[in-house]
Design a protein around this motif. Sequence first.
Motif, PDB file in Angstrom:
ATOM      1  N   TYR A   1       0.817  -1.136   0.027  1.00  0.00           N
ATOM      2  CA  TYR A   1      -0.149   0.055  -0.119  1.00  0.00           C
ATOM      3  C   TYR A   1       0.803   1.210   0.002  1.00  0.00           C
ATOM      4  O   TYR A   1       0.386   2.257  -0.658  1.00  0.00           O
ATOM      5  CB  TYR A   1      -0.871  -0.117   1.077  1.00  0.00           C
ATOM      6  N   ALA A   2       2.050   1.212   0.637  1.00  0.00           N
ATOM      7  CA  ALA A   2       2.825   2.420   0.895  1.00  0.00           C
ATOM      8  C   ALA A   2       3.137   2.817  -0.575  1.00  0.00           C
ATOM      9  O   ALA A   2       3.536   4.067  -0.869  1.00  0.00           O
ATOM     10  CB  ALA A   2       3.861   2.087   1.833  1.00  0.00           C
ATOM     11  N   LEU A   3       3.457   1.786  -1.492  1.00  0.00           N
ATOM     12  CA  LEU A   3       4.113   1.920  -2.942  1.00  0.00           C
ATOM     13  C   LEU A   3       3.094   2.692  -3.544  1.00  0.00           C
ATOM     14  O   LEU A   3       3.341   3.657  -4.590  1.00  0.00           O
ATOM     15  CB  LEU A   3       4.810   0.738  -3.386  1.00  0.00           C
ATOM     16  N   LEU A   4       1.752   2.312  -3.559  1.00  0.00           N
ATOM     17  CA  LEU A   4       0.799   2.873  -4.288  1.00  0.00           C
ATOM     18  C   LEU A   4       0.510   4.119  -3.787  1.00  0.00           C
ATOM     19  O   LEU A   4      -0.428   4.824  -4.430  1.00  0.00           O
ATOM     20  CB  LEU A   4      -0.472   2.064  -4.119  1.00  0.00           C
ATOM     21  N   ARG A   5       1.002   4.742  -2.754  1.00  0.00           N
ATOM     22  CA  ARG A   5       0.785   6.069  -2.134  1.00  0.00           C
ATOM     23  C   ARG A   5       2.031   6.988  -2.264  1.00  0.00           C
ATOM     24  O   ARG A   5       2.029   8.039  -1.877  1.00  0.00           O
ATOM     25  CB  ARG A   5       0.186   6.114  -0.662  1.00  0.00           C
ATOM     26  N   ASP A   6       2.949   6.472  -3.049  1.00  0.00           N
ATOM     27  CA  ASP A   6       4.212   7.265  -3.472  1.00  0.00           C
ATOM     28  C   ASP A   6       4.044   7.753  -4.896  1.00  0.00           C
ATOM     29  O   ASP A   6       4.153   6.972  -5.944  1.00  0.00           O
ATOM     30  CB  ASP A   6       5.543   6.489  -3.074  1.00  0.00           C
ATOM     31  N   PRO A   7       3.794   9.099  -5.085  1.00  0.00           N
ATOM     32  CA  PRO A   7       3.433   9.570  -6.416  1.00  0.00           C
ATOM     33  C   PRO A   7       4.493   9.183  -7.459  1.00  0.00           C
ATOM     34  O   PRO A   7       4.399   9.115  -8.546  1.00  0.00           O
ATOM     35  CB  PRO A   7       2.865  10.938  -6.366  1.00  0.00           C
ATOM     36  N   ARG A   8       5.873   9.298  -6.938  1.00  0.00           N
ATOM     37  CA  ARG A   8       6.885   9.220  -7.812  1.00  0.00           C
ATOM     38  C   ARG A   8       7.202   7.608  -8.242  1.00  0.00           C
ATOM     39  O   ARG A   8       7.689   7.721  -9.206  1.00  0.00           O
ATOM     40  CB  ARG A   8       8.125   9.618  -7.125  1.00  0.00           C
ATOM     41  N   ARG A   9       6.756   6.866  -7.464  1.00  0.00           N
ATOM     42  CA  ARG A   9       7.192   5.495  -7.667  1.00  0.00           C
ATOM     43  C   ARG A   9       5.920   4.843  -8.337  1.00  0.00           C
ATOM     44  O   ARG A   9       5.963   3.799  -8.975  1.00  0.00           O
ATOM     45  CB  ARG A   9       7.759   4.775  -6.653  1.00  0.00           C
ATOM     46  N   ASN A  10       4.582   5.460  -7.961  1.00  0.00           N
ATOM     47  CA  ASN A  10       3.480   4.566  -8.234  1.00  0.00           C
ATOM     48  C   ASN A  10       3.088   4.495  -9.715  1.00  0.00           C
ATOM     49  O   ASN A  10       3.333   5.559 -10.554  1.00  0.00           O
ATOM     50  CB  ASN A  10       2.280   5.173  -7.445  1.00  0.00           C
ATOM     51  N   LYS A  11       2.722   3.386 -10.279  1.00  0.00           N
ATOM     52  CA  LYS A  11       2.305   3.287 -11.773  1.00  0.00           C
ATOM     53  C   LYS A  11       1.125   2.593 -11.808  1.00  0.00           C
ATOM     54  O   LYS A  11       0.651   2.605 -12.864  1.00  0.00           O
ATOM     55  CB  LYS A  11       3.217   1.938 -12.378  1.00  0.00           C
ATOM     56  N   GLY A  12       0.382   2.826 -10.787  1.00  0.00           N
ATOM     57  CA  GLY A  12      -1.051   2.217 -10.699  1.00  0.00           C
ATOM     58  C   GLY A  12      -1.158   0.865 -11.516  1.00  0.00           C
ATOM     59  O   GLY A  12      -0.668  -0.018 -11.144  1.00  0.00           O
ATOM     60  N   THR A  13      -2.180   0.812 -12.341  1.00  0.00           N
ATOM     61  CA  THR A  13      -2.585  -0.499 -13.034  1.00  0.00           C
ATOM     62  C   THR A  13      -1.627  -0.706 -14.081  1.00  0.00           C
ATOM     63  O   THR A  13      -1.595  -1.852 -14.487  1.00  0.00           O
ATOM     64  CB  THR A  13      -3.857  -0.129 -13.986  1.00  0.00           C
ATOM     65  N   ALA A  14      -0.438   0.086 -14.266  1.00  0.00           N
ATOM     66  CA  ALA A  14       0.715  -0.455 -15.176  1.00  0.00           C
ATOM     67  C   ALA A  14       1.605  -1.191 -14.445  1.00  0.00           C
ATOM     68  O   ALA A  14       2.520  -1.551 -15.344  1.00  0.00           O
ATOM     69  CB  ALA A  14       1.153   1.128 -15.708  1.00  0.00           C
ATOM     70  N   PHE A  15       1.591  -1.534 -13.249  1.00  0.00           N
ATOM     71  CA  PHE A  15       2.567  -2.499 -12.616  1.00  0.00           C
ATOM     72  C   PHE A  15       2.480  -3.741 -13.315  1.00  0.00           C
ATOM     73  O   PHE A  15       1.344  -4.431 -13.319  1.00  0.00           O
ATOM     74  CB  PHE A  15       2.268  -2.623 -11.052  1.00  0.00           C
ATOM     75  N   SER A  16       3.648  -4.536 -13.832  1.00  0.00           N
ATOM     76  CA  SER A  16       3.407  -5.586 -14.453  1.00  0.00           C
ATOM     77  C   SER A  16       3.255  -6.714 -13.376  1.00  0.00           C
ATOM     78  O   SER A  16       3.518  -6.429 -12.088  1.00  0.00           O
ATOM     79  CB  SER A  16       4.939  -5.955 -15.183  1.00  0.00           C
ATOM     80  N   MET A  17       2.973  -8.063 -13.925  1.00  0.00           N
ATOM     81  CA  MET A  17       2.721  -8.993 -13.020  1.00  0.00           C
ATOM     82  C   MET A  17       3.909  -9.503 -12.222  1.00  0.00           C
ATOM     83  O   MET A  17       3.659  -9.666 -10.976  1.00  0.00           O
ATOM     84  CB  MET A  17       2.199 -10.216 -13.780  1.00  0.00           C
ATOM     85  N   SER A  18       5.105  -9.076 -12.707  1.00  0.00           N
ATOM     86  CA  SER A  18       6.208  -9.488 -11.805  1.00  0.00           C
ATOM     87  C   SER A  18       6.524  -8.655 -10.832  1.00  0.00           C
ATOM     88  O   SER A  18       6.867  -8.945  -9.803  1.00  0.00           O
ATOM     89  CB  SER A  18       7.390  -9.692 -12.783  1.00  0.00           C
ATOM     90  N   GLU A  19       6.124  -7.149 -11.240  1.00  0.00           N
ATOM     91  CA  GLU A  19       6.387  -6.293 -10.196  1.00  0.00           C
ATOM     92  C   GLU A  19       5.307  -6.341  -9.211  1.00  0.00           C
ATOM     93  O   GLU A  19       5.716  -6.056  -7.753  1.00  0.00           O
ATOM     94  CB  GLU A  19       6.280  -4.625 -11.029  1.00  0.00           C
ATOM     95  N   ARG A  20       4.191  -6.650  -9.300  1.00  0.00           N
ATOM     96  CA  ARG A  20       3.195  -7.097  -8.285  1.00  0.00           C
ATOM     97  C   ARG A  20       3.551  -8.107  -7.312  1.00  0.00           C
ATOM     98  O   ARG A  20       3.363  -7.742  -6.122  1.00  0.00           O
ATOM     99  CB  ARG A  20       1.950  -7.433  -9.230  1.00  0.00           C
ATOM    100  N   ARG A  21       4.131  -9.043  -7.882  1.00  0.00           N
ATOM    101  CA  ARG A  21       4.682 -10.063  -7.085  1.00  0.00           C
ATOM    102  C   ARG A  21       6.021  -9.664  -6.304  1.00  0.00           C
ATOM    103  O   ARG A  21       5.968  -9.953  -4.818  1.00  0.00           O
ATOM    104  CB  ARG A  21       4.827 -11.348  -7.985  1.00  0.00           C
TER     105      ARG A  21
END
Length: 541
Positions: free
Chosen positions: A9-29
Amino acid sequence: MSTGTETGYALLRDPRRNKGTAFSMSERRQFGLEGLLPPTPLSLELQLARLQNELAELDSDLQRYLLLSDLQVRNETLFYALLMSDPARFMPIVYTPTVGEACQKFDHIYRHPRGLYLPITARGRVRELLRNWPQTDVRFIVVTDGERILGLGDLGVDGMGIPIGKLALYTACSGVPPHYCLPITLDVGTNNQAHLEDPLYLGLRQNRVRGEAYAEFVDEFVQAVQELYPACCIQWEDFANLNAAPILARYRDKICTFNDDIQGTAAVALAGIYGALHLSKKPLTEQRFLFLGGGSAATGIASLISQAMTMEGLTADEARKRNALFDINGLMVTSRTDLSEFQKPFALDHAPVSTFVEAVKALRPTGIIGVSTVPKLFNQAVIEAMAEINDRPIIFPYSNPTSRSECTAEEAYRWSDGRAIFASGSPFPPVEYGGKTFVPGQGNNVYIFPAMGMAVLATQARRITDEMFIIAAKAIAEQVTEANLASGLIYPPQSKIFTASLYAATEIAKYVFDRNLARVERPKDIAAFIQSSAYRPVYPE
């Protein structure tokens, strides 16, 4: 503060690193995002398409402004990718004219903390408050005290929308990396009684502090910035006349700083004049300008035009006499006793003139420039008088926002029988007149301050000089094509603002290196050096 190691969750709230729905499957893991996002990744391009559709469904530009503000604090890359995909469309939403309405309603639409608020009640602790900002390397601060926001007056802390918007354009229009940028409001109170009585007003509930206490507070702020961010450039924005010129005079030879309302406005006006001269076919030294408004913006433009005229052969006195000012009390003449020191150099040895149209007839200017913030003062009699005197009258109503413009583009073209060379501070749509389509130019400071910012960033310039603004103006005018001129456009199209800004930044940087004002070594290819310094909104792999 982002450490660059956040997950979940912290990553999804970092505007500089957040990609939202563009995070790849490997990044999500890898980052613990599985289950926190819908399961199908989207590319940046598809995110942009979805965002465009969402914006099209909204009913007003203020709603679009709010959506984009939310996006900026959620996903910075996507925000700038959108702005840079179509700057002509989105600049009026994130800045003028929409930002004016946003500032007027700031307390009532407040969503996220942005930038820093430095109240005068924190005197003696400004450095401590500045240290709360998470970035340790700040290169640009846009600061306001909220007293003269656009043409809207004293908005107090509600003026924070201006520094936020300006810095967004630093990035969108010239590629200044957003992590180097810090918007600041100095809250010294407000004299806006409606704000003081509004229970939702977020600023100090006191009248404005003046005099020595104000000056000491500003001085503490400047000193704290120099200590914490020694490579930082301070841009002063929307200060009232009684403070704007003195602040610039106090610091301009000591630190890297400029006032956009004085110097940026002057440079964009000069760029428009250089563009207009391509149409009128007359040299700068033969021009005469009459300003509607006698504040810091007017004197700043008049001063820069005068300097440019002296560079082309006139004496300083001859140049100043070709720039006259008219305010609420009439033409500024030497017999008046109400002039401030910064206005006196432009006072004419002339009989008093009480109406603007009579001033036009008496002085026979080739151009009129409106910085009064009072709408409709370039009326039919004024425009017709200019058209009678000049084959191609220069008509520049520069006041912002659109509701404050001294005239509309349609009025200028119609009342001049299609002969006006027109540019305004806020955007106007194309005008059909006499079987021809005219494209009104927007003399917006966005042609100047982002380019200046990129040049300062790349060179780490120690100072910003007036000559740098003249160079910027010439560089912008050089990019106006014959096709642009044929439609009446005297500035490069805003769709080309990024290219125009980098070209201007390159020309400014050459001057910085030539004058030994840089704190970095001169590169072999300055243009390539500027290009390589520019931020690009793409997700990291």
